[in-house]
Scaffold this motif. Structure first.
Motif, mmCIF file in Angstrom:
data_model
loop_
_atom_site.group_PDB
_atom_site.id
_atom_site.type_symbol
_atom_site.label_atom_id
_atom_site.label_comp_id
_atom_site.label_asym_id
_atom_site.label_seq_id
_atom_site.Cartn_x
_atom_site.Cartn_y
_atom_site.Cartn_z
ATOM 1 N N ARG A 129 0.829 -1.209 0.000
ATOM 2 C CA ARG A 129 0.000 0.000 0.000
ATOM 3 C C ARG A 129 0.863 1.258 0.000
ATOM 4 O O ARG A 129 0.546 2.247 -0.650
ATOM 5 C CB ARG A 129 -0.906 -0.008 1.226
ATOM 6 N N ARG A 130 1.969 1.227 0.739
ATOM 7 C CA ARG A 130 2.851 2.393 0.818
ATOM 8 C C ARG A 130 3.576 2.657 -0.495
ATOM 9 O O ARG A 130 3.753 3.798 -0.901
ATOM 10 C CB ARG A 130 3.886 2.175 1.926
ATOM 11 N N TYR A 131 3.995 1.595 -1.164
ATOM 12 C CA TYR A 131 4.792 1.742 -2.391
ATOM 13 C C TYR A 131 3.988 1.373 -3.636
ATOM 14 O O TYR A 131 4.554 0.991 -4.652
ATOM 15 C CB TYR A 131 6.048 0.871 -2.310
ATOM 16 N N ARG A 132 2.672 1.499 -3.590
ATOM 17 C CA ARG A 132 1.817 1.148 -4.717
ATOM 18 C C ARG A 132 2.119 2.013 -5.932
ATOM 19 O O ARG A 132 1.936 1.591 -7.065
ATOM 20 C CB ARG A 132 0.361 1.287 -4.300
ATOM 21 N N PHE A 133 2.598 3.212 -5.751
ATOM 22 C CA PHE A 133 2.891 4.094 -6.889
ATOM 23 C C PHE A 133 3.986 3.544 -7.768
ATOM 24 O O PHE A 133 4.132 3.942 -8.916
ATOM 25 C CB PHE A 133 3.269 5.507 -6.395
ATOM 26 N N LEU A 134 4.757 2.563 -7.277
ATOM 27 C CA LEU A 134 5.823 1.960 -8.072
ATOM 28 C C LEU A 134 5.299 0.890 -9.023
ATOM 29 O O LEU A 134 6.016 0.475 -9.931
ATOM 30 C CB LEU A 134 6.880 1.336 -7.153
ATOM 31 N N LEU A 135 4.085 0.423 -8.806
ATOM 32 C CA LEU A 135 3.540 -0.651 -9.654
ATOM 33 C C LEU A 135 3.099 -0.139 -10.989
ATOM 34 O O LEU A 135 2.693 0.908 -11.202
ATOM 35 C CB LEU A 135 2.369 -1.330 -8.940
#
Length: 135
Positions: A129-135
């Protein structure tokens, strides 16, 4: 001014009633970091492109080099080019390199959730959830 005044008179009671019903939830750190990451990622490509502009030079037949985007500025001859190089270097140090490092770190954390040493069962879900922008 009248429109703003009337708008606040209409919106204020709606916000108060929604607030009483807990429509506004407190932000958590994972969602906040994901939102910040998405905004920074949107800016990253443009900023990184600006940083390399002073390094894009072409050579003249007389041996001098000019910037590709600003042909009147001679590369590595001082003056305006030195200022552009300095600004590009500062922007790279302040934004481009730290954000790239944060993305690499986030990817590593999501791929290796046990490496963080936190034994929570939902830790992997929170990391995604924290690093979802990397997906």
């Amino acid at each position: 001014i009248i429109v703003i005044f009337c708008g606040t008179k209409v919106a204020a009671p709606l916000v108060q009633s929604c607030r009483a019903k807990t429509c506004f939830k407190a932000w958590d750190m994972d969602g906040t970091l994901n939102t910040a990451g998405q905004v920074l990622q949107a800016l990253f490509i443009g900023v990184a492109a600006i940083v390399v502009v002073p390094l894009q030079c072409y050579e003249h037949p007389n041996g001098l080099k000019s910037m590709l985007q600003y042909p009147e500025v001679l590369c590595f001859e001082g003056g305006d080019h030195s200022v552009l190089l300095a600004f590009g270097f500062v922007i790279a140090i302040i934004f481009v390199i730290p954000f790239f490092a944060y993305c690499v770190y986030g990817t590593w954390r999501v791929v290796n959730p046990k490496a963080s040493g936190q034994g929570r069962e939902d830790h992997g879900k929170n990391l995604v959830r924290r690093y979802r922008f990397l997906l």
